[in-house]
Scaffold this motif. Sequence first.
Motif, PDB file in Angstrom:
ATOM      1  N   ALA A  67      -4.255  -5.256  -2.894  1.00  0.00           N
ATOM      2  CA  ALA A  67      -4.310  -4.449  -1.664  1.00  0.00           C
ATOM      3  C   ALA A  67      -5.313  -3.309  -1.757  1.00  0.00           C
ATOM      4  CB  ALA A  67      -2.924  -3.892  -1.359  1.00  0.00           C
ATOM      5  N   LEU A  69      -4.927  -0.651  -3.443  1.00  0.00           N
ATOM      6  CA  LEU A  69      -4.256   0.640  -3.549  1.00  0.00           C
ATOM      7  C   LEU A  69      -4.405   1.155  -4.974  1.00  0.00           C
ATOM      8  CD1 LEU A  69      -1.019  -0.165  -1.508  1.00  0.00           C
ATOM      9  CD2 LEU A  69      -3.049   1.097  -0.763  1.00  0.00           C
ATOM     10  N   ARG A  88      -9.733  -4.646   2.596  1.00  0.00           N
ATOM     11  CA  ARG A  88      -8.845  -3.619   3.158  1.00  0.00           C
ATOM     12  C   ARG A  88      -9.473  -2.998   4.397  1.00  0.00           C
ATOM     13  NH1 ARG A  88      -8.722   1.908   2.413  1.00  0.00           N
ATOM     14  NH2 ARG A  88     -10.126   1.892   0.635  1.00  0.00           N
ATOM     15  N   TYR A  93      -5.558  -7.963   5.441  1.00  0.00           N
ATOM     16  CA  TYR A  93      -4.173  -8.215   5.043  1.00  0.00           C
ATOM     17  C   TYR A  93      -3.209  -7.280   5.772  1.00  0.00           C
ATOM     18  CZ  TYR A  93      -4.485  -4.102   1.978  1.00  0.00           C
ATOM     19  OH  TYR A  93      -4.636  -2.841   1.502  1.00  0.00           O
ATOM     20  N   ILE A  95       0.738  -5.523   5.110  1.00  0.00           N
ATOM     21  CA  ILE A  95       1.501  -5.187   3.906  1.00  0.00           C
ATOM     22  C   ILE A  95       2.881  -4.657   4.281  1.00  0.00           C
ATOM     23  CG2 ILE A  95       0.664  -2.803   3.735  1.00  0.00           C
ATOM     24  CD1 ILE A  95       0.348  -3.423   0.642  1.00  0.00           C
ATOM     25  N   PHE A  97       6.508  -3.033   2.172  1.00  0.00           N
ATOM     26  CA  PHE A  97       7.069  -2.609   0.894  1.00  0.00           C
ATOM     27  C   PHE A  97       8.587  -2.765   0.905  1.00  0.00           C
ATOM     28  CE2 PHE A  97       3.297  -0.008   1.751  1.00  0.00           C
ATOM     29  CZ  PHE A  97       2.534  -0.271   0.632  1.00  0.00           C
TER      30      PHE A  97
ATOM     31  N   ILE B 181       4.492   6.347   0.223  1.00  0.00           N
ATOM     32  CA  ILE B 181       4.581   5.077   0.940  1.00  0.00           C
ATOM     33  C   ILE B 181       3.823   5.170   2.275  1.00  0.00           C
ATOM     34  CG2 ILE B 181       6.838   5.645   1.954  1.00  0.00           C
ATOM     35  CD1 ILE B 181       7.436   2.642   1.880  1.00  0.00           C
ATOM     36  N   HIS B 182       3.940   6.314   2.947  1.00  0.00           N
ATOM     37  CA  HIS B 182       3.225   6.471   4.212  1.00  0.00           C
ATOM     38  C   HIS B 182       1.727   6.661   3.989  1.00  0.00           C
ATOM     39  CE1 HIS B 182       7.263   7.750   6.100  1.00  0.00           C
ATOM     40  NE2 HIS B 182       6.970   6.517   6.453  1.00  0.00           N
ATOM     41  N   GLU B 184       0.014   5.459   1.516  1.00  0.00           N
ATOM     42  CA  GLU B 184      -0.564   4.166   1.112  1.00  0.00           C
ATOM     43  C   GLU B 184      -0.644   3.213   2.288  1.00  0.00           C
ATOM     44  OE1 GLU B 184       1.495   2.794  -2.388  1.00  0.00           O
ATOM     45  OE2 GLU B 184       0.147   3.998  -3.624  1.00  0.00           O
ATOM     46  N   LEU B 185       0.314   3.349   3.203  1.00  0.00           N
ATOM     47  CA  LEU B 185       0.276   2.514   4.401  1.00  0.00           C
ATOM     48  C   LEU B 185      -1.010   2.813   5.191  1.00  0.00           C
ATOM     49  CD1 LEU B 185       2.344   0.525   5.623  1.00  0.00           C
ATOM     50  CD2 LEU B 185       2.944   2.349   7.214  1.00  0.00           C
ATOM     51  N   MET B 186      -1.293   4.094   5.365  1.00  0.00           N
ATOM     52  CA  MET B 186      -2.496   4.476   6.103  1.00  0.00           C
ATOM     53  C   MET B 186      -3.748   3.982   5.375  1.00  0.00           C
ATOM     54  SD  MET B 186      -1.252   5.881   8.731  1.00  0.00           S
ATOM     55  CE  MET B 186      -2.478   6.769   9.633  1.00  0.00           C
ATOM     56  N   ARG B 187      -3.712   4.096   4.051  1.00  0.00           N
ATOM     57  CA  ARG B 187      -4.846   3.614   3.267  1.00  0.00           C
ATOM     58  C   ARG B 187      -5.007   2.101   3.435  1.00  0.00           C
ATOM     59  NH1 ARG B 187      -8.233   4.410  -1.229  1.00  0.00           N
ATOM     60  NH2 ARG B 187      -8.220   2.597  -2.591  1.00  0.00           N
ATOM     61  N   ALA B 188      -3.859   1.387   3.412  1.00  0.00           N
ATOM     62  CA  ALA B 188      -3.913  -0.071   3.571  1.00  0.00           C
ATOM     63  C   ALA B 188      -4.508  -0.446   4.924  1.00  0.00           C
ATOM     64  CB  ALA B 188      -2.516  -0.667   3.426  1.00  0.00           C
TER      65      ALA B 188
END
Lengths: 281, 290
Positions: A67, A69, A88, A93, A95, A97, B181-182, B184-188
């Motif tokens: 991903a 990350l 990305r 993709y 994602i 969690f 988590i938030h 990384e979500l934005m980064r994703a």
Amino acid sequence: MSAATAAQDHPRGAVAVSVEDVSRVFGGSGGAVTALDQVDLTVAAGEFVSLIGPSGCGKSTLLRLVADLDRPTSGSISVFGRTPEQARLAHDYGIAFQQAGLLPWRTVRANVELPLALHGVGKGGRRERAGHLLDLVGLADFGDHFPDQLSGGMQQRVAIARAIAEEPSLLLMDEPFGALDEMTRERLQVELVRLCAQTRAAVVFVTHSIPEAVFLSDRVVVMSARPGRIQEVVDIGLGRGTEREEGLREDTSYFESVTRVREALHGGSGAGATVRGAELR
Amino acid sequence: MRRRLADLGLGVAALLGVAATWELYKLLGPEQGWSVREVRVLPRTTDLAMPHVWEMLGRLPEPLTGAPGAVPLWVAVLQASGFSLAVALVSWVLGVVVGFCFAVGMQRFALVEAAVLPLVVLSQTVPLIALAPLVKGWGGRVEIGGFAWQGWMSVAVIASYLAFFPVAVGALRGLQSPDSIHRELMRAYGAGWWSTLVRLRLPASVPYVLPAIRLAGANAVVGTIVAEVSTGLPGGVGRMILEFANFASSDPAKPWAPLLGAVLLGLLVAGLVSLVGLPLGRYRRAEVTA
Ligand SMILES: Nc1ncnc2c1ncn2[C@@H]1O[C@H](COP(=O)(O)OP(=O)(O)OP(=O)(O)O)[C@@H](O)[C@H]1O
Ligand SMILES: [Mg+2]
């Protein structure tokens, strides 16, 4: 990018994810930890691959590398022939969690619309798409609710709807059903299989549950810990999409596959030893 | 609505409580106060030092001075309070904007945070009184085209110096509050710094920013009054407190009137600031755990 074109861009046989000789070493104060050691893995377009193994064997790490990350210490990864970063930025993709990770100030609908809004989809298009997705995960009546008004399972379904909002040709999921009860979990598994068959997305799915991995996957990748390595890849071959219904869970071929994965897991930690962290239900 | 009313009732009860405490101490406290050696730790309770609450209130409708045509005291106090209110609001806006800019800058660049945050904290140890003549002096030299620096602007700048601090610190904490988590979500999603700020960090900062701007409101009021006193700006409550202190012996209820004005000012600003939170209810929803 619509689903149809995404699927056509990557006909069967094309490679969704290619991991070559990848290692990831975390350098901490208490010495270096090798989370992944020379891992090779190829996921074909439209293929459902599960990663299973004891806690700390690097499943999440591998997913995060795909991903973008996190970056590998050595080796190379490509996603649809591009670097993970390009993939990305190109929104290749979706994602999800273990935690739903919904934004508490957005309604359910606005949460599902978030990736679309970030990628410049117009208001009308977003509405329509979100409505369709909420239908798909059975939450059509909850579009205007806020996340804290939903149960954990419902939140997780919203998160899944959000992950597939842009109909990505690759889905990355890290124990998305980990926090759910068995009944919700089995229902969502059926939904997920159906969704993936519809959108023809490739999936990399991390789980601790052998039955879950077998029920969902075309292939199950069994990993071992310290250092994290791929121990064995088990082909499941129980058919795709509509062929996987609740009834499959009582089929002998299903039980045979469960046994094969279980044996592969046991093989890694010495015959008969319990596998740390893996549920052997 | 019902909660609003209950809050209002509590506020009135608190005011009555203060008045009752005042009268009770006046009744029971020693006439000459109470001193440890030379230092008086409890005030005298004479009518000169502590007029009755009703005397203070009774003084309000009477004329400001003995001069013919003088306005009633309460009108003068309200006028002064209105003037100070305007200055306090300007300083509040200034402080909130500047504080927010600091917070965003510190969030954006770790280097800025490392360099600026200690200075921001340090800035609050410089006493306002020391700052006042400096600002007044600089302001006096500002003259751009038709724009001339006014005395009240110095006061607003000095007060905003107190007001910006809680906003800078609170907003920084709020902007840094989103979970990994938030983030990384934005980064994703390939979201850049700006979209992450707008879609994630700003909304997440609201529960931190609201108390900060309330504190800033209180600081703006205190800062305005103190700055009015120390720059000698006429027209506001601060200067009125200073002037009326001279009447402590001849007209003991009079010096308390501008204090009532200051209390009123504080309540008004607190009320106005809390209005900001009303349309932001959805950003204050409890963080979901699952
Ligand atoms: N950010 C990090 N810094 C240091 N070490 C890390 C970091 N992330 C993971 N590790 C280490 O890498 C190893 C693999 O971690 P990872 O999270 O990939 O395991 P996992 O297979 O997902 O485990 P689980 O099933 O419990 O989720 C662990 O030993 C962990 O301590
Ligand atoms: Mg994990």
